[in-house]
Design a protein around this motif. Structure first.
Motif, PDB file in Angstrom:
ATOM      1  N   THR A 110       1.131  -1.594   0.062  1.00  9.82           N
ATOM      2  CA  THR A 110       0.010  -0.077  -0.189  1.00  9.82           C
ATOM      3  C   THR A 110       1.275   1.761   0.153  1.00  9.82           C
ATOM      4  O   THR A 110       2.209   1.495   0.715  1.00  9.82           O
ATOM      5  N   ILE A 111       0.302   2.237  -0.703  1.00  5.63           N
ATOM      6  CA  ILE A 111       1.314   3.349  -0.978  1.00  5.63           C
ATOM      7  C   ILE A 111       0.821   5.052   0.503  1.00  5.63           C
ATOM      8  O   ILE A 111      -1.262   4.803   0.695  1.00  5.63           O
ATOM      9  N   THR A 112       1.619   4.051   1.633  1.00  6.20           N
ATOM     10  CA  THR A 112       1.654   5.972   2.421  1.00  6.20           C
ATOM     11  C   THR A 112       1.980   6.773   2.118  1.00  6.20           C
ATOM     12  O   THR A 112       3.780   6.611   1.924  1.00  6.20           O
ATOM     13  N   GLU A 113       2.268   7.754   2.786  1.00  9.13           N
ATOM     14  CA  GLU A 113       3.000   9.009   3.298  1.00  9.13           C
ATOM     15  C   GLU A 113       4.749   8.451   4.195  1.00  9.13           C
ATOM     16  O   GLU A 113       5.199   9.081   3.170  1.00  9.13           O
ATOM     17  N   ASP A 114       4.528   7.535   4.471  1.00  7.17           N
ATOM     18  CA  ASP A 114       5.642   6.965   5.359  1.00  7.17           C
ATOM     19  C   ASP A 114       6.730   6.602   4.323  1.00  7.17           C
ATOM     20  O   ASP A 114       7.757   6.141   4.211  1.00  7.17           O
ATOM     21  N   ARG A 115       5.713   5.916   3.698  1.00  8.27           N
ATOM     22  CA  ARG A 115       6.991   4.605   2.586  1.00  8.27           C
ATOM     23  C   ARG A 115       7.089   5.897   1.938  1.00  8.27           C
ATOM     24  O   ARG A 115       8.141   5.034   1.457  1.00  8.27           O
ATOM     25  N   GLN A 116       6.721   5.982   1.469  1.00  4.64           N
ATOM     26  CA  GLN A 116       6.694   7.509   0.573  1.00  4.64           C
ATOM     27  C   GLN A 116       8.045   8.123   0.879  1.00  4.64           C
ATOM     28  O   GLN A 116       9.168   9.089  -0.256  1.00  4.64           O
ATOM     29  N   LYS A 117       8.723   8.336   1.508  1.00  6.37           N
ATOM     30  CA  LYS A 117       9.788   9.389   2.685  1.00  6.37           C
ATOM     31  C   LYS A 117      10.706   8.269   2.035  1.00  6.37           C
ATOM     32  O   LYS A 117      12.316   8.300   1.580  1.00  6.37           O
ATOM     33  N   ASN A 118      10.664   7.150   1.781  1.00  4.33           N
ATOM     34  CA  ASN A 118      11.550   5.928   1.276  1.00  4.33           C
ATOM     35  C   ASN A 118      11.570   5.766   0.434  1.00  4.33           C
ATOM     36  O   ASN A 118      12.595   4.971  -0.204  1.00  4.33           O
ATOM     37  N   CYS A 119      10.604   5.534  -0.505  1.00  7.01           N
ATOM     38  CA  CYS A 119       9.924   4.078  -1.654  1.00  7.01           C
ATOM     39  C   CYS A 119       9.695   5.204  -2.745  1.00  7.01           C
ATOM     40  O   CYS A 119       8.631   6.079  -2.224  1.00  7.01           O
ATOM     41  N   ASP A 120       9.573   4.976  -3.958  1.00 10.65           N
ATOM     42  CA  ASP A 120       8.901   5.675  -5.144  1.00 10.65           C
ATOM     43  C   ASP A 120       8.448   4.155  -5.429  1.00 10.65           C
ATOM     44  O   ASP A 120       8.803   3.004  -5.088  1.00 10.65           O
ATOM     45  N   PHE A 121       7.040   4.528  -6.117  1.00 10.01           N
ATOM     46  CA  PHE A 121       6.118   3.288  -6.860  1.00 10.01           C
ATOM     47  C   PHE A 121       5.006   3.876  -7.668  1.00 10.01           C
ATOM     48  O   PHE A 121       5.384   5.829  -8.068  1.00 10.01           O
TER      49      PHE A 121
END
Length: 259
Positions: A110-121
């Motif tokens: 799932t795309i989340t704000e926290d994950r977007q800090k560390n990865c691109d989607f």
């Protein structure tokens, strides 16, 4: 190999320097992620996945199969690439991609704000929901009934994050075997992605409530600034537009929900 004489080590070091110079400058993490190897002249991308998430990815013998496998296969074929799947626990998928160990993360992410800090989607390819699964004799009939109850979740998932942030008592497992906690009475409910919950509930005689816990978009994850992200996003967009993705969901008997 580390006990070579000094002059051999120096010669090897010089050879490596010359080789790197010949490759040119600008070797960012994005460049590294696009050169995982080759097979029959094709670029090979390594894909981190946790194959305990049917029907998106699961094991058929030793082979990883499922909806996301088929989608990613269609993308790599369109791009003239090959993919190599690497199996691990879900909680290791995103850190592995972030660290550049793998090119792509694929595990119902799932795309989340926290994950977007560390990865691109990539763009989302599916709108999933977190289902609430209970035993047939449970008195839990809706989300509100979970107050004060223990719920089982998989470690590192948005189900775990949501339940913890909203004050639920959480029992977390590394593998997606949370139904065992439910059937043994250790947890009153199991919160898991709807399609997975439906598939496993049918196998184990459990019940999926009509009310979902949350809704969330799935996508494929890449390291920050990976050159692969744009390529895969464009190819995915074409497969969404021409109906290929929806047809893959239909193949697995899953109702496709556009993000």
């Amino acid at each position: 190999m580390r006990k070579m004489k000094k002059f051999l080590a120096a010669a090897l070091a010089l050879t490596m320097v010359l080789a790197l110079a010949a490759c040119g400058s600008g070797n960012s993490s994005a460049d590294t992620n696009t050169a995982s190897g080759s097979a029959e002249g094709k670029t090979v991308v390594t894909v981190a996945t946790s194959p305990d998430f049917p029907p998106f990815e699961s094991l058929d013998g030793s082979e990883v199969v499922g909806i996301e496998v088929d989608i990613l296969q269609a993308i790599t074929e369109k791009l003239g690439m090959e993919m190599k799947l690497e199996q691990m626990d879900f909680e290791s998928v995103i850190p592995g991609v972030q660290a550049g160990k793998f090119d792509i993360g694929m595990s119902g992410i799932t795309i989340t704000e926290d994950r977007q800090k560390n990865c691109d989607f990539t763009q989302p390819y599916f709108l999933a929901s977190q289902a609430i699964v209970v035993t047939p004799d449970s008195d839990i009939t809706c989300k509100a009934d979970l107050e004060g109850k223990t719920v089982s979740v998989q470690t590192g998932t948005t189900a775990e994050e949501y339940c913890m942030e909203n004050g639920y008592e959480v029992l977390a497992f590394a593998a997606n075997n949370d139904a065992a906690a439910l059937t043994s009475g250790k947890a009153a409910a199991w919160v898991v992605d709807n399609e997975v919950g439906v598939a496993l509930a049918q196998q184990q005689g459990l019940v999926v409530l009509d009310e979902a816990m949350t809704s969330e978009p799935y996508a494929f994850a890449f390291a920050k600034d990976s050159a692969l992200t744009a390529q895969f996003d464009e190819a995915l967009g074409e497969l969404l537009a021409d109906g290929t993705v929806a047809a893959i969901f239909e193949k697995y008997g899953v109702l496709y929900v556009a993000p």
